[in-house]
Motif scaffolding. Structure first.
Motif, short mmCIF file in Angstrom:
data_model
loop_
_atom_site.label_atom_id
_atom_site.label_comp_id
_atom_site.label_asym_id
_atom_site.label_seq_id
_atom_site.Cartn_x
_atom_site.Cartn_y
_atom_site.Cartn_z
N ARG A 3 0.85 -1.17 -0.09
CA ARG A 3 0.07 -0.23 -0.02
C ARG A 3 0.88 1.26 -0.06
N MET A 4 0.63 2.22 -1.12
CA MET A 4 1.29 3.36 -0.94
C MET A 4 0.36 4.46 -1.44
N SER A 5 0.77 5.83 -1.32
CA SER A 5 -0.16 6.76 -1.91
C SER A 5 0.09 6.78 -3.40
N PHE A 38 -14.18 14.13 6.40
CA PHE A 38 -12.98 14.21 6.98
C PHE A 38 -11.96 14.08 5.73
N CYS A 39 -12.02 13.12 5.05
CA CYS A 39 -11.32 13.36 3.63
C CYS A 39 -11.81 12.75 2.50
N GLY A 40 -11.09 12.77 1.36
CA GLY A 40 -11.38 11.99 0.15
C GLY A 40 -10.50 10.60 0.08
N GLU A 54 9.76 7.14 3.88
CA GLU A 54 10.25 6.58 5.09
C GLU A 54 9.61 6.22 6.28
N ARG A 55 10.13 5.39 7.08
CA ARG A 55 9.50 5.26 8.56
C ARG A 55 10.45 5.23 9.40
N ALA A 56 9.88 5.70 10.60
CA ALA A 56 10.98 5.67 11.70
C ALA A 56 11.07 4.22 12.45
#
Ligand SMILES: Cc1cc2nc3c(=O)[nH]c(=O)nc-3n(C[C@H](O)[C@H](O)[C@H](O)COP(=O)(O)O)c2cc1C
Length: 223
Positions: free
Chosen positions: A10-12, A190-192, A210-212
């Motif tokens: 999953r990614m944007s 809230f959002c689309g 990236e992720r911490a």
């Protein structure tokens, strides 16, 4: 597809193919996502889904308004806390810089950055648009429930070979969206979310954020 693969892939997605998504697929995703947990099983989520002619009409409506009101109508909630502090401020900055780097738009080119950002308002070419709303009387806990519902949709989309992009960018058009969807007054947008098949050739989709590390956000004891 197992859960780990769905989460990992999953990614944007910010560039979609026009390939339509069958209503049965969308219904299946929504039905399964409705198994998401919610405190007291309130199931506080509401979702409106557009495709085809209504989506085209909506995007056209926004396009007409964007020219005279590029910043939209203002938001009903803070998309980010005012004066975002560290480490969140740097994370947000880096994510933006990394995204614009994929399409070679430098910081100084404000116009091109705006043009790229404005693609939000055509759902990045996705054939399906979702809008998530929640009753205004609900609190933080129910907003968290809504988030879990949305993540479930995003993961189930992966199982169907689809991609998504959650879009708070739509929060600035809450009034127009509310009118277009005939949202009841007590519903707050809230959002689309864009939903469709990823354009594999689009450079912007190469972004891997990236992720911490676990050590930065988790405290484990007693192991
Ligand atoms: C609630 C929510 C709203 C978001 N709104 C937008 C948006 O309006 N436009 C956009 O391009 N990305 C948006 N994003 C995507 C985030 O920037 C993205 O999730 C984050 O940078 C991590 O990258 P990834 O999703 O590719 O893993 C949103 C994400 C979430 C969870």
């Amino acid at each position: 597809m197992n859960v780990s693969t769905a989460i990992d892939t999953r990614m944007s997605c910010r560039a979609f193919l026009g390939t339509p998504v069958a209503q049965s697929v969308v219904r299946q995703i929504l039905e399964t996502a409705s198994r998401a947990p919610s405190g007291g099983n309130l199931q506080p989520w509401h979702v409106h889904v557009l495709t085809g002619a209504p989506l085209a009409e909506f995007v056209e409506l926004i396009r007409g308004k964007l020219a005279s009101r590029p910043a939209g109508e203002g938001t009903e909630y803070d998309v980010y806390p005012p004066a975002l502090h560290e480490p969140y401020r740097s994370r947000r900055f880096k994510c933006g810089e990394d995204m614009y780097a994929t399409v070679s738009i430098p910081r100084e080119d404000k116009l091109l950055r705006l043009v790229q950002f404005a693609r939000n308002y055509s759902f990045f070419g996705a054939p399906v648009a979702l809008f998530f709303s929640i009753d205004r009387r609900m609190g933080e806990a129910q907003w968290a429930d809504l988030g879990m519902f949305m993540q479930s949709i995003m993961l189930l989309a992966r199982e169907q070979g689809l991609h998504t992009c959650a879009q708070e960018a739509w929060a600035v058009w809450h009034r127009t969206i509310g009118e277009f969807l005939s949202l009841p007054e007590e519903h707050m947008l809230f959002c689309g979310m864009s939903l469709g098949y990823r354009d594999e050739s689009a450079p912007i989709n190469a972004l891997r954020t990236e992720r911490a590390g676990v050590g930065e956000f988790a405290t484990l004891r007693g192991f």
